[in-house]
Write a protein that holds these residues in place. Structure first.
Motif, PDB file in Angstrom:
ATOM      1  N   SER A   8      60.170  -2.053  27.689  1.00 26.06           N
ATOM      2  CA  SER A   8      61.412  -2.772  26.445  1.00 26.06           C
ATOM      3  C   SER A   8      61.111  -2.551  25.095  1.00 26.06           C
ATOM      4  N   ILE A   9      62.218  -2.493  24.358  1.00 29.72           N
ATOM      5  CA  ILE A   9      62.717  -3.197  23.182  1.00 29.72           C
ATOM      6  C   ILE A   9      62.560  -3.720  21.902  1.00 29.72           C
ATOM      7  N   LEU A  10      61.796  -4.037  20.925  1.00 33.49           N
ATOM      8  CA  LEU A  10      61.424  -5.753  20.707  1.00 33.49           C
ATOM      9  C   LEU A  10      61.204  -5.122  19.161  1.00 33.49           C
ATOM     10  N   LYS A  11      61.728  -5.850  18.865  1.00 32.76           N
ATOM     11  CA  LYS A  11      61.458  -5.709  16.937  1.00 32.76           C
ATOM     12  C   LYS A  11      60.646  -6.675  16.503  1.00 32.76           C
ATOM     13  N   GLY A  12      59.911  -6.413  15.264  1.00 32.38           N
ATOM     14  CA  GLY A  12      58.356  -7.093  14.724  1.00 32.38           C
ATOM     15  C   GLY A  12      58.329  -6.908  13.412  1.00 32.38           C
ATOM     16  N   GLN A  13      56.852  -7.456  13.111  1.00 28.95           N
ATOM     17  CA  GLN A  13      56.887  -7.040  11.984  1.00 28.95           C
ATOM     18  C   GLN A  13      55.182  -6.282  11.249  1.00 28.95           C
ATOM     19  N   ILE A  14      55.325  -5.262  10.862  1.00 25.02           N
ATOM     20  CA  ILE A  14      53.928  -4.592  10.367  1.00 25.02           C
ATOM     21  C   ILE A  14      52.890  -5.902  10.093  1.00 25.02           C
ATOM     22  N   ALA A  15      52.128  -6.133  11.321  1.00 22.84           N
ATOM     23  CA  ALA A  15      51.289  -7.450  10.636  1.00 22.84           C
ATOM     24  C   ALA A  15      49.427  -6.663  10.046  1.00 22.84           C
ATOM     25  N   LYS A  16      49.741  -4.926  10.264  1.00 25.95           N
ATOM     26  CA  LYS A  16      48.300  -4.567   9.957  1.00 25.95           C
ATOM     27  C   LYS A  16      48.295  -3.298  10.268  1.00 25.95           C
ATOM     28  N   ILE A  17      47.942  -2.781   9.113  1.00 29.03           N
ATOM     29  CA  ILE A  17      47.487  -1.329   8.815  1.00 29.03           C
ATOM     30  C   ILE A  17      47.109  -0.588   8.634  1.00 29.03           C
ATOM     31  N   GLU A  18      46.341   0.580   9.781  1.00 27.02           N
ATOM     32  CA  GLU A  18      44.838   1.207  10.123  1.00 27.02           C
ATOM     33  C   GLU A  18      45.142   2.619  10.102  1.00 27.02           C
ATOM     34  N   GLY A  56      54.460  -6.437   6.821  1.00 24.47           N
ATOM     35  CA  GLY A  56      55.735  -7.121   6.557  1.00 24.47           C
ATOM     36  C   GLY A  56      56.771  -6.869   7.024  1.00 24.47           C
ATOM     37  N   ASP A  57      56.609  -5.390   7.178  1.00 27.26           N
ATOM     38  CA  ASP A  57      58.334  -4.032   7.347  1.00 27.26           C
ATOM     39  C   ASP A  57      58.681  -4.554   8.754  1.00 27.26           C
ATOM     40  N   GLU A  58      60.010  -4.859   8.474  1.00 22.86           N
ATOM     41  CA  GLU A  58      60.432  -5.079  10.106  1.00 22.86           C
ATOM     42  C   GLU A  58      60.627  -3.705  10.479  1.00 22.86           C
ATOM     43  N   VAL A  59      60.643  -3.711  12.371  1.00 19.86           N
ATOM     44  CA  VAL A  59      60.374  -2.326  13.160  1.00 19.86           C
ATOM     45  C   VAL A  59      60.860  -2.852  13.942  1.00 19.86           C
ATOM     46  N   SER A  77      50.842  -0.637  23.631  1.00 15.37           N
ATOM     47  CA  SER A  77      50.954   0.062  23.031  1.00 15.37           C
ATOM     48  C   SER A  77      52.873   0.973  22.943  1.00 15.37           C
ATOM     49  N   LEU A  78      52.832   0.378  21.558  1.00 15.68           N
ATOM     50  CA  LEU A  78      54.090   1.035  21.264  1.00 15.68           C
ATOM     51  C   LEU A  78      54.556   2.067  20.633  1.00 15.68           C
ATOM     52  N   SER A  79      55.772   1.731  20.458  1.00 14.69           N
ATOM     53  CA  SER A  79      56.202   3.922  19.933  1.00 14.69           C
ATOM     54  C   SER A  79      56.940   3.209  19.117  1.00 14.69           C
ATOM     55  N   MET A  80      57.232   3.717  17.188  1.00 20.11           N
ATOM     56  CA  MET A  80      58.122   3.567  16.698  1.00 20.11           C
ATOM     57  C   MET A  80      59.315   4.815  16.968  1.00 20.11           C
ATOM     58  N   LYS A  81      58.952   6.178  17.174  1.00 22.31           N
ATOM     59  CA  LYS A  81      60.175   6.758  17.360  1.00 22.31           C
ATOM     60  C   LYS A  81      61.125   7.058  18.219  1.00 22.31           C
ATOM     61  N   TYR A  82      60.248   6.216  18.963  1.00 17.81           N
ATOM     62  CA  TYR A  82      61.152   6.520  20.328  1.00 17.81           C
ATOM     63  C   TYR A  82      62.920   4.635  20.518  1.00 17.81           C
ATOM     64  N   CYS A  83      62.659   4.902  19.013  1.00 13.47           N
ATOM     65  CA  CYS A  83      63.679   3.948  19.088  1.00 13.47           C
ATOM     66  C   CYS A  83      64.044   3.890  17.307  1.00 13.47           C
ATOM     67  N   SER A  84      65.750   3.398  17.439  1.00 15.36           N
ATOM     68  CA  SER A  84      66.189   3.929  16.205  1.00 15.36           C
ATOM     69  C   SER A  84      65.661   2.852  15.381  1.00 15.36           C
ATOM     70  N   GLN A  85      65.711   3.068  14.462  1.00 12.44           N
ATOM     71  CA  GLN A  85      65.093   1.630  13.687  1.00 12.44           C
ATOM     72  C   GLN A  85      66.435   1.422  12.583  1.00 12.44           C
ATOM     73  N   SER A  87      69.258   0.323  14.434  1.00 10.78           N
ATOM     74  CA  SER A  87      70.389  -0.393  15.210  1.00 10.78           C
ATOM     75  C   SER A  87      68.926  -1.236  16.385  1.00 10.78           C
ATOM     76  N   GLY A  88      68.138  -0.599  16.561  1.00 11.13           N
ATOM     77  CA  GLY A  88      66.955  -0.307  17.931  1.00 11.13           C
ATOM     78  C   GLY A  88      67.347   0.222  18.802  1.00 11.13           C
ATOM     79  N   GLU A  89      68.293   1.371  19.105  1.00 13.50           N
ATOM     80  CA  GLU A  89      68.629   2.432  20.491  1.00 13.50           C
ATOM     81  C   GLU A  89      67.344   2.953  21.027  1.00 13.50           C
ATOM     82  N   ASP A  90      68.040   2.575  22.328  1.00 12.65           N
ATOM     83  CA  ASP A  90      66.686   2.844  22.991  1.00 12.65           C
ATOM     84  C   ASP A  90      66.581   4.654  22.695  1.00 12.65           C
ATOM     85  N   LEU A  91      65.755   5.944  22.530  1.00 15.60           N
ATOM     86  CA  LEU A  91      66.509   7.360  21.891  1.00 15.60           C
ATOM     87  C   LEU A  91      66.198   8.000  23.236  1.00 15.60           C
TER      88      LEU A  91
END
Length: 145
Positions: A8-18, A56-59, A77-85, A87-91
Motif C-alpha cells: 500500500s502507498i501511505l503518507k507519513g512524516q519522518i520521525a527519526k533519522i539514523e 518532520g518531512d511529509e513523504v 519496511s518502506l520505500s520512498m523510491k517507488y512513490c512519486s514524492q 503525487s504519491g503515485e505508485d511508480l
C-alpha cells in the motif's frame, strides 16, 4: 489498524533519522516503518539519509515488506523510491521491484538459485557443459556427398 497492507502507498512524516535509513510515522498507524537508506532514492547511492530527508518531512512511502503478523515487534519496511514524492503515485504498480527488494533482504544470496543468462541464449552451451539430453528421439544423419 495494527499494520498497513503490503504494497500500500501511505503518507507519513519522518520521525527519526539514523545512519542506515529513517523511521516514518505512518498516518493512521501506531507503529513507525523503516525506510532503509537503499530505498530513499532510485538509482542513487545515499551516504547519509539526512542529505535526503529532514525530521518532520511529509513523504510518500510504499510498504515493501512486513514482519510476521501478530509479532509484538512488527517490522514494517518502506520505500520512498517507488512513490512519486509529489503525487504519491505508485511508480512500481506491479510490485516487481518491491518484491525483489524484499526477497533480497530475506536471505543470503547462496540460498537463491543463480540465473545464468548465457544458458538460455546459447543452446550449445548445454552440450559443451554435458548437460544436454542426448536421447531426444532424433538420429543424426550423414551428409549427402
Amino acid at each position: 489498524g495494527e499494520a498497513p497492507e503490503l504494497f500500500s502507498i501511505l503518507k507519513g512524516q519522518i520521525a527519526k533519522i539514523e545512519s542506515y535509513g529513517c523511521f516514518v510515522a505512518l498516518n493512521g498507524f501506531r507503529k513507525n516503518g523503516l525506510c532503509h537508506i537503499s530505498q530513499l532514492i532510485e538509482g542513487q547511492r545515499v551516504e547519509n539519509p539526512a542529505d535526503v530527508v529532514s525530521l518532520g518531512d511529509e513523504v510518500w512511502v510504499k510498504v515493501i515488506s512486513l514482519g510476521e503478523e501478530g509479532d509484538q515487534n512488527l517490522k514494517i519496511s518502506l520505500s520512498m523510491k517507488y512513490c512519486s514524492q509529489g503525487s504519491g503515485e505508485d511508480l512500481d504498480p506491479g510490485h516487481a521491484m518491491a518484491s525483489q527488494d524484499a526477497e533480497r533482504k530475506r536471505g543470503p544470496a547462496a540460498a537463491r538459485s543463480e540465473i545464468i543468462v548465457g544458458d538460455a541464449l546459447d543452446p550449445m552451451l548445454a552440450f559443451k557443459k554435458g548437460q544436454a539430453k542426448v536421447d531426444d528421439g532424433y538420429d543424426l544423419i550423414e551428409d549427402d556427398e
